[in-house]
Design a protein around this motif. Structure first.
Motif, PDB file in Angstrom:
ATOM      1  N   ILE A  82       0.840  -1.205   0.000  1.00  0.00           N
ATOM      2  CA  ILE A  82       0.000   0.000   0.000  1.00  0.00           C
ATOM      3  C   ILE A  82       0.875   1.255   0.000  1.00  0.00           C
ATOM      4  CG2 ILE A  82      -1.585   1.384   1.404  1.00  0.00           C
ATOM      5  CD1 ILE A  82      -2.881  -1.288   2.273  1.00  0.00           C
ATOM      6  N   VAL A  83       1.902   1.250   0.849  1.00  0.00           N
ATOM      7  CA  VAL A  83       2.789   2.417   0.956  1.00  0.00           C
ATOM      8  C   VAL A  83       3.589   2.615  -0.334  1.00  0.00           C
ATOM      9  CG1 VAL A  83       4.741   3.418   2.192  1.00  0.00           C
ATOM     10  CG2 VAL A  83       2.971   2.185   3.459  1.00  0.00           C
ATOM     11  N   LEU A  84       4.124   1.530  -0.874  1.00  0.00           N
ATOM     12  CA  LEU A  84       4.919   1.635  -2.100  1.00  0.00           C
ATOM     13  C   LEU A  84       4.071   2.111  -3.275  1.00  0.00           C
ATOM     14  CD1 LEU A  84       7.126  -1.577  -1.811  1.00  0.00           C
ATOM     15  CD2 LEU A  84       7.834   0.796  -1.461  1.00  0.00           C
ATOM     16  N   LYS A  85       2.822   1.667  -3.325  1.00  0.00           N
ATOM     17  CA  LYS A  85       1.938   2.109  -4.414  1.00  0.00           C
ATOM     18  C   LYS A  85       1.619   3.593  -4.293  1.00  0.00           C
ATOM     19  CE  LYS A  85      -0.205  -2.390  -5.297  1.00  0.00           C
ATOM     20  NZ  LYS A  85      -1.417  -3.234  -5.139  1.00  0.00           N
ATOM     21  N   GLU A  86       1.591   4.117  -3.069  1.00  0.00           N
ATOM     22  CA  GLU A  86       1.384   5.554  -2.881  1.00  0.00           C
ATOM     23  C   GLU A  86       2.522   6.336  -3.531  1.00  0.00           C
ATOM     24  OE1 GLU A  86       1.045   6.299   1.268  1.00  0.00           O
ATOM     25  OE2 GLU A  86      -0.922   5.351   1.484  1.00  0.00           O
ATOM     26  N   ILE A  87       3.733   5.811  -3.419  1.00  0.00           N
ATOM     27  CA  ILE A  87       4.889   6.466  -4.037  1.00  0.00           C
ATOM     28  C   ILE A  87       4.825   6.331  -5.555  1.00  0.00           C
ATOM     29  CG2 ILE A  87       7.412   6.441  -4.234  1.00  0.00           C
ATOM     30  CD1 ILE A  87       7.512   5.383  -1.362  1.00  0.00           C
ATOM     31  N   ILE A  88       4.532   5.111  -6.018  1.00  0.00           N
ATOM     32  CA  ILE A  88       4.525   4.834  -7.457  1.00  0.00           C
ATOM     33  C   ILE A  88       3.509   5.690  -8.209  1.00  0.00           C
ATOM     34  CG2 ILE A  88       3.998   3.045  -9.178  1.00  0.00           C
ATOM     35  CD1 ILE A  88       5.107   1.000  -7.109  1.00  0.00           C
ATOM     36  N   THR A  89       2.363   5.915  -7.602  1.00  0.00           N
ATOM     37  CA  THR A  89       1.281   6.643  -8.283  1.00  0.00           C
ATOM     38  C   THR A  89       1.347   8.159  -8.104  1.00  0.00           C
ATOM     39  OG1 THR A  89      -0.149   6.288  -6.345  1.00  0.00           O
ATOM     40  CG2 THR A  89      -0.303   4.679  -8.142  1.00  0.00           C
ATOM     41  N   ASN A  90       2.286   8.628  -7.299  1.00  0.00           N
ATOM     42  CA  ASN A  90       2.409  10.074  -7.070  1.00  0.00           C
ATOM     43  C   ASN A  90       3.353  10.682  -8.112  1.00  0.00           C
ATOM     44  OD1 ASN A  90       2.786  12.677  -6.173  1.00  0.00           O
ATOM     45  ND2 ASN A  90       3.072  12.120  -4.029  1.00  0.00           N
ATOM     46  N   GLU A  91       2.781  11.371  -9.095  1.00  0.00           N
ATOM     47  CA  GLU A  91       3.570  11.900 -10.198  1.00  0.00           C
ATOM     48  C   GLU A  91       4.430  13.096  -9.801  1.00  0.00           C
ATOM     49  OE1 GLU A  91       1.085  12.607 -13.553  1.00  0.00           O
ATOM     50  OE2 GLU A  91       0.580  10.485 -13.817  1.00  0.00           O
ATOM     51  N   GLU A  92       4.241  13.613  -8.600  1.00  0.00           N
ATOM     52  CA  GLU A  92       5.090  14.711  -8.132  1.00  0.00           C
ATOM     53  C   GLU A  92       6.444  14.195  -7.654  1.00  0.00           C
ATOM     54  OE1 GLU A  92       3.077  16.934  -5.168  1.00  0.00           O
ATOM     55  OE2 GLU A  92       1.493  17.642  -6.515  1.00  0.00           O
ATOM     56  N   ILE A  93       6.525  12.906  -7.388  1.00  0.00           N
ATOM     57  CA  ILE A  93       7.782  12.307  -6.929  1.00  0.00           C
ATOM     58  C   ILE A  93       8.668  12.035  -8.142  1.00  0.00           C
ATOM     59  CG2 ILE A  93       8.788  10.253  -5.831  1.00  0.00           C
ATOM     60  CD1 ILE A  93       6.289  10.098  -4.085  1.00  0.00           C
ATOM     61  N   PRO A  94       9.966  12.317  -8.047  1.00  0.00           N
ATOM     62  CA  PRO A  94      10.876  12.079  -9.175  1.00  0.00           C
ATOM     63  C   PRO A  94      10.802  10.632  -9.666  1.00  0.00           C
ATOM     64  CG  PRO A  94      11.982  13.342  -7.476  1.00  0.00           C
ATOM     65  CD  PRO A  94      10.658  12.927  -6.901  1.00  0.00           C
ATOM     66  N   PRO A  95      10.883  10.425 -10.987  1.00  0.00           N
ATOM     67  CA  PRO A  95      10.733   9.081 -11.563  1.00  0.00           C
ATOM     68  C   PRO A  95      11.681   8.040 -10.982  1.00  0.00           C
ATOM     69  CG  PRO A  95      10.632  10.732 -13.282  1.00  0.00           C
ATOM     70  CD  PRO A  95      10.997  11.449 -12.023  1.00  0.00           C
ATOM     71  N   TYR A  96      12.947   8.417 -10.703  1.00  0.00           N
ATOM     72  CA  TYR A  96      13.888   7.403 -10.217  1.00  0.00           C
ATOM     73  C   TYR A  96      13.498   6.879  -8.836  1.00  0.00           C
ATOM     74  CZ  TYR A  96      16.235  10.811  -7.163  1.00  0.00           C
ATOM     75  OH  TYR A  96      16.519  11.736  -6.176  1.00  0.00           O
ATOM     76  N   LEU A  97      12.839   7.718  -8.026  1.00  0.00           N
ATOM     77  CA  LEU A  97      12.381   7.254  -6.714  1.00  0.00           C
ATOM     78  C   LEU A  97      11.114   6.409  -6.853  1.00  0.00           C
ATOM     79  CD1 LEU A  97      13.012  10.440  -4.547  1.00  0.00           C
ATOM     80  CD2 LEU A  97      14.228   8.267  -4.430  1.00  0.00           C
ATOM     81  N   ARG A  98      10.266   6.774  -7.808  1.00  0.00           N
ATOM     82  CA  ARG A  98       9.080   5.943  -8.054  1.00  0.00           C
ATOM     83  C   ARG A  98       9.499   4.578  -8.579  1.00  0.00           C
ATOM     84  NH1 ARG A  98       5.802   9.576 -11.996  1.00  0.00           N
ATOM     85  NH2 ARG A  98       4.256   7.882 -11.894  1.00  0.00           N
ATOM     86  N   ASN A  99      10.546   4.550  -9.386  1.00  0.00           N
ATOM     87  CA  ASN A  99      11.051   3.266  -9.891  1.00  0.00           C
ATOM     88  C   ASN A  99      11.703   2.445  -8.780  1.00  0.00           C
ATOM     89  OD1 ASN A  99      10.179   3.591 -12.519  1.00  0.00           O
ATOM     90  ND2 ASN A  99      12.060   4.583 -13.193  1.00  0.00           N
ATOM     91  N   LEU A 100      12.318   3.123  -7.825  1.00  0.00           N
ATOM     92  CA  LEU A 100      12.865   2.412  -6.671  1.00  0.00           C
ATOM     93  C   LEU A 100      11.741   1.723  -5.908  1.00  0.00           C
ATOM     94  CD1 LEU A 100      15.083   1.659  -4.653  1.00  0.00           C
ATOM     95  CD2 LEU A 100      14.777   3.897  -3.577  1.00  0.00           C
ATOM     96  N   ALA A 101      10.618   2.424  -5.743  1.00  0.00           N
ATOM     97  CA  ALA A 101       9.455   1.826  -5.076  1.00  0.00           C
ATOM     98  C   ALA A 101       8.938   0.636  -5.871  1.00  0.00           C
ATOM     99  CB  ALA A 101       8.361   2.877  -4.889  1.00  0.00           C
TER     100      ALA A 101
END
Length: 208
Positions: A113-132
């Motif tokens: 649930i927490v990781l998906k919050e990061i993945i779906t947040n487009e304000e977060i830089p792509p490399y961090l979303r990919n880390l999630a």
């Protein structure tokens, strides 16, 4: 005689200045007030942001200490505090910490649930979303294998880790042909990190 002309000239200039002020003075005053309010507002916002950063820093230390001492529930609650949300850096790292704590507590669903919050947040830089994404795949490869291929094809900073993970999954699944192909790609790719290339080479030597 010249004094009279000088006085007349000064009177004319004063009269012109008075007329100009009457015409435009209220706008100049409004502009000055606007500038003063804008500066005051900026300083107020900066002061509030600094206070928020200090509070987030103190809260982060408390949460980290709770995690270090083994109180995972308290740590997760602290990392969930809304005061992290307004500061991007702390908002991201607190979520990553929550995911790690949930995993160590065998709460795979909570971690997802927490990781998906990061993945779906487009304000977060792509490399961090990919880390999630990478963390999510590692936790449940059967359900998120499609995300792994996207990371590999994306040619981002996590490409080689994703490729190595896919090779390990093929190896665990008994698909030696695919595993051999993936680890061979890692040894041949010029941009593969040296330590990863060595691991891939050792695995290839060990494969039948």
């Amino acid at each position: 005689m010249s004094d009279i002309f000088q006085e007349i000239d000064e009177d004319l200039r004063q009269d012109k200045a008075a007329r100009l002020w009457k015409a435009y003075g209220k706008y100049l005053v409004s502009l000055a007030i606007f500038i003063i309010l804008a500066i005051a507002g900026y300083r107020f916002i900066e002061h509030r942001n600094e206070e928020n950063r200090e509070q987030a820093s103190e809260l982060y230390e408390l949460a980290s200490e709770a995690g270090r001492t083994g109180d995972k529930k308290a740590a997760i609650e602290l990392f969930s505090d809304d005061r992290f949300d307004g500061i991007m850096g702390y908002a991201i790292i607190s979520k990553l910490k929550k995911a790690t704590l949930a995993k160590s507590n065998n709460d795979v669903e909570g971690m997802a649930i927490v990781l998906k919050e990061i993945i779906t947040n487009e304000e977060i830089p792509p490399y961090l979303r990919n880390l999630a994404r990478l963390k999510l795949i590692a936790s449940d490869s059967d359900n998120y294998i499609s995300l792994l291929d996207a990371l590999i094809e994306g040619d981002g900073p996590w490409k080689f880790i994703a490729l190595e993970l896919k090779g390990g999954m093929a190896l665990e699944g008994g698909n030696l042909k695919e595993a051999r192909s993936i680890f061979k790609e890692l040894t041949d790719e010029a941009d593969t990190p040296n330590n990863m290339r060595r691991r891939a080479s050792e695995i290839l030597k060990a494969l039948p």
